[in-house]
Design a protein around this motif. Structure first.
Motif, PDB file in Angstrom:
ATOM      1  N   VAL A  56       0.855  -1.185   0.000  1.00 15.31           N
ATOM      2  CA  VAL A  56       0.000   0.000   0.000  1.00 15.31           C
ATOM      3  C   VAL A  56       0.892   1.235   0.000  1.00 15.31           C
ATOM      4  O   VAL A  56       1.532   1.551   1.007  1.00 15.31           O
ATOM      5  N   ASP A  57       0.961   1.923  -1.140  1.00 12.16           N
ATOM      6  CA  ASP A  57       1.849   3.074  -1.240  1.00 12.16           C
ATOM      7  C   ASP A  57       1.202   4.302  -0.602  1.00 12.16           C
ATOM      8  O   ASP A  57       0.058   4.254  -0.113  1.00 12.16           O
ATOM      9  N   SER A  58       1.924   5.420  -0.606  1.00 13.10           N
ATOM     10  CA  SER A  58       1.437   6.620   0.085  1.00 13.10           C
ATOM     11  C   SER A  58       0.136   7.129  -0.504  1.00 13.10           C
ATOM     12  O   SER A  58      -0.765   7.568   0.235  1.00 13.10           O
ATOM     13  N   ALA A  59      -0.004   7.067  -1.841  1.00 12.01           N
ATOM     14  CA  ALA A  59      -1.239   7.537  -2.464  1.00 12.01           C
ATOM     15  C   ALA A  59      -2.428   6.692  -2.031  1.00 12.01           C
ATOM     16  O   ALA A  59      -3.525   7.214  -1.781  1.00 12.01           O
ATOM     17  N   ALA A  60      -2.229   5.387  -1.929  1.00 11.34           N
ATOM     18  CA  ALA A  60      -3.316   4.505  -1.513  1.00 11.34           C
ATOM     19  C   ALA A  60      -3.691   4.736  -0.052  1.00 11.34           C
ATOM     20  O   ALA A  60      -4.878   4.711   0.310  1.00 11.34           O
ATOM     21  N   VAL A  61      -2.690   4.961   0.811  1.00 17.78           N
ATOM     22  CA  VAL A  61      -2.982   5.267   2.213  1.00 17.78           C
ATOM     23  C   VAL A  61      -3.859   6.514   2.307  1.00 17.78           C
ATOM     24  O   VAL A  61      -4.882   6.527   3.013  1.00 17.78           O
ATOM     25  N   ARG A  62      -3.498   7.546   1.581  1.00 16.17           N
ATOM     26  CA  ARG A  62      -4.230   8.817   1.671  1.00 16.17           C
ATOM     27  C   ARG A  62      -5.601   8.743   1.000  1.00 16.17           C
ATOM     28  O   ARG A  62      -6.526   9.458   1.397  1.00 16.17           O
ATOM     29  N   SER A  63      -5.740   7.879  -0.010  1.00 10.08           N
ATOM     30  CA  SER A  63      -7.051   7.730  -0.640  1.00 10.08           C
ATOM     31  C   SER A  63      -8.022   6.974   0.256  1.00 10.08           C
ATOM     32  O   SER A  63      -9.237   7.158   0.167  1.00 10.08           O
ATOM     33  N   ALA A  64      -7.488   6.123   1.118  1.00 10.24           N
ATOM     34  CA  ALA A  64      -8.336   5.304   1.975  1.00 10.24           C
ATOM     35  C   ALA A  64      -8.697   5.986   3.284  1.00 10.24           C
ATOM     36  O   ALA A  64      -9.693   5.612   3.922  1.00 10.24           O
ATOM     37  N   MET A  65      -7.916   6.963   3.711  1.00  9.32           N
ATOM     38  CA  MET A  65      -8.071   7.510   5.057  1.00  9.32           C
ATOM     39  C   MET A  65      -7.805   8.998   5.069  1.00  9.32           C
ATOM     40  O   MET A  65      -6.973   9.501   4.316  1.00  9.32           O
ATOM     41  N   THR A  66      -8.533   9.704   5.925  1.00 13.27           N
ATOM     42  CA  THR A  66      -8.279  11.119   6.192  1.00 13.27           C
ATOM     43  C   THR A  66      -7.964  11.284   7.671  1.00 13.27           C
ATOM     44  O   THR A  66      -8.176  10.374   8.481  1.00 13.27           O
ATOM     45  N   VAL A  67      -7.479  12.451   8.035  1.00 13.79           N
ATOM     46  CA  VAL A  67      -7.169  12.724   9.434  1.00 13.79           C
ATOM     47  C   VAL A  67      -8.418  12.594  10.302  1.00 13.79           C
ATOM     48  O   VAL A  67      -8.400  11.979  11.384  1.00 13.79           O
ATOM     49  N   GLY A  68      -9.520  13.167   9.843  1.00 12.64           N
ATOM     50  CA  GLY A  68     -10.748  13.118  10.628  1.00 12.64           C
ATOM     51  C   GLY A  68     -11.257  11.705  10.831  1.00 12.64           C
ATOM     52  O   GLY A  68     -11.664  11.322  11.937  1.00 12.64           O
ATOM     53  N   THR A  77      -0.665  10.919  13.388  1.00 12.82           N
ATOM     54  CA  THR A  77      -0.249  11.902  14.388  1.00 12.82           C
ATOM     55  C   THR A  77      -1.293  12.994  14.606  1.00 12.82           C
ATOM     56  O   THR A  77      -1.696  13.245  15.746  1.00 12.82           O
ATOM     57  N   PRO A  78      -1.775  13.673  13.559  1.00 15.58           N
ATOM     58  CA  PRO A  78      -2.832  14.660  13.807  1.00 15.58           C
ATOM     59  C   PRO A  78      -4.142  14.018  14.245  1.00 15.58           C
ATOM     60  O   PRO A  78      -4.927  14.651  14.970  1.00 15.58           O
ATOM     61  N   ALA A  79      -4.381  12.771  13.842  1.00 17.43           N
ATOM     62  CA  ALA A  79      -5.591  12.093  14.303  1.00 17.43           C
ATOM     63  C   ALA A  79      -5.589  11.957  15.822  1.00 17.43           C
ATOM     64  O   ALA A  79      -6.625  12.128  16.471  1.00 17.43           O
TER      65      ALA A  79
END
Length: 305
Positions: free
Chosen positions: A4-16, A101-103
């Motif tokens: 799971v690359d960085s783009a996939a991590v960010r597409s699947a999850m947000t901070v909120g 971390t921000p989560a």
């Protein structure tokens, strides 16, 4: 095993979303005190190797990071299935950390910020720093609190830096060299070893998160502020062994050892969160990052893919 690359991590999850994942874990009975301590070692060529293992009923995982290279933080998270112990996924470590971390910051103060928010006015967010963590805290603030239009019930983001510069952040913001007066939410996201603000800079109604320093000899907040504030820590042992913001204040006599509440208690006891929100003093949440948080978010990222 899935990569799971960085783009996939960010597409699947947000901070909120990640903030609510962490809150759900605590509400379901997770005890941070039972977490596996993280470790680290100096690398002979310079920098550090860090490892953060954790286990749950259904999964196990470990985050391996290097600090001090180019890029500054690199690494990966290896997730295992709990019953079979087979590797399930390898996730981009920095992308996971940028979300986790921000989560943590928002999960610990969500109810307090909501209760203290001025009706019909934007939430005034001041972020000291300009790196990835500063930017992701800005994104999280707008995601969680930016529901209004025209400046009403929205979010005003100010990045506070020593030297004015352009900051690559997708939400509206301004850049300043001084902390805005009467900021509602202050995030310290720096690599500083000494305080980056003064006690007098922080209004009684403010909520402060300090997440940049995770070393017993470093701090971002002055002892006077720690003594004036209601203090929240992720875990007492972590606070006493890793958090200079807390223990330097204790050594200076501004704060008594144990005179704090915990992340878990604030989440699972709504009456405690309301009590903190109703107090007439600042609230400080000191975080250092714990292994269970990475595991909880990694599991949810893979489940959403």
């Amino acid at each position: 095993m899935r990569v799971v690359d960085s783009a996939a991590v960010r597409s699947a999850m947000t901070v909120g979303r990640a903030a609510y994942v962490l809150r759900a874990a605590l509400l379901e009975g997770l005890d941070p005190a039972a977490d596996i301590p993280r470790g680290g070692a100096e690398v002979p060529s310079g920098g550090q190797l860090l490892w953060m293992p954790s286990t749950s009923r259904d999964h196990a995982g470990v985050k391996l990071l290097t600090v001090g290279g180019d890029p500054w933080i690199q690494g990966a998270y290896l997730l295992f299935d709990g019953p079979t112990l087979a590797p399930v996924a390898l996730l981009d470590g920095p992308a996971l950390t940028d979300l986790r971390t921000p989560a943590v910051s928002f999960a610990g103060v969500l109810e307090i910020l909501s209760a203290r928010r001025r009706p019909g006015a934007p939430l005034r967010v001041a972020i000291i720093g300009s790196g990835p963590q500063a930017v992701h805290h800005a994104l999280g603030a707008v995601e969680l609190f930016g529901g209004g239009k025209g400046g009403e019930d929205g979010v005003e983001v100010t990045f506070v830096v020593r030297t004015p510069r352009d900051i690559d952040c997708d939400v509206p913001h301004v850049v300043a060299t001084e902390l805005p007066a009467d900021a509602d939410f202050i995030v310290c996201a720096t690599s500083a070893a000494e305080p980056v603000l003064a006690d007098a800079d922080v209004a009684d109604h403010a909520v402060v998160v300090a997440m940049g320093a995770h070393d017993p000899a470093k701090r971002e907040l002055p002892g006077e502020l720690m003594g004036r504030a209601a203090v929240i820590v992720e875990d007492p042992h972590v606070a006493e062994t890793e958090c200079g913001d807390v223990m330097i204040a204790v050594d200076e006599g501004h704060l008594q050892r144990g005179d704090w509440t915990t992340f878990r208690d604030v989440v699972v006891k709504p009456e405690l969160a309301r009590e903190l929100a109703d107090s007439d003093r600042p609230v400080v949440f000191k975080t250092a990052g714990m292994s269970w948080e990475d595991l909880a978010v990694a599991v949810e990222v893979v489940a959403r893919l």
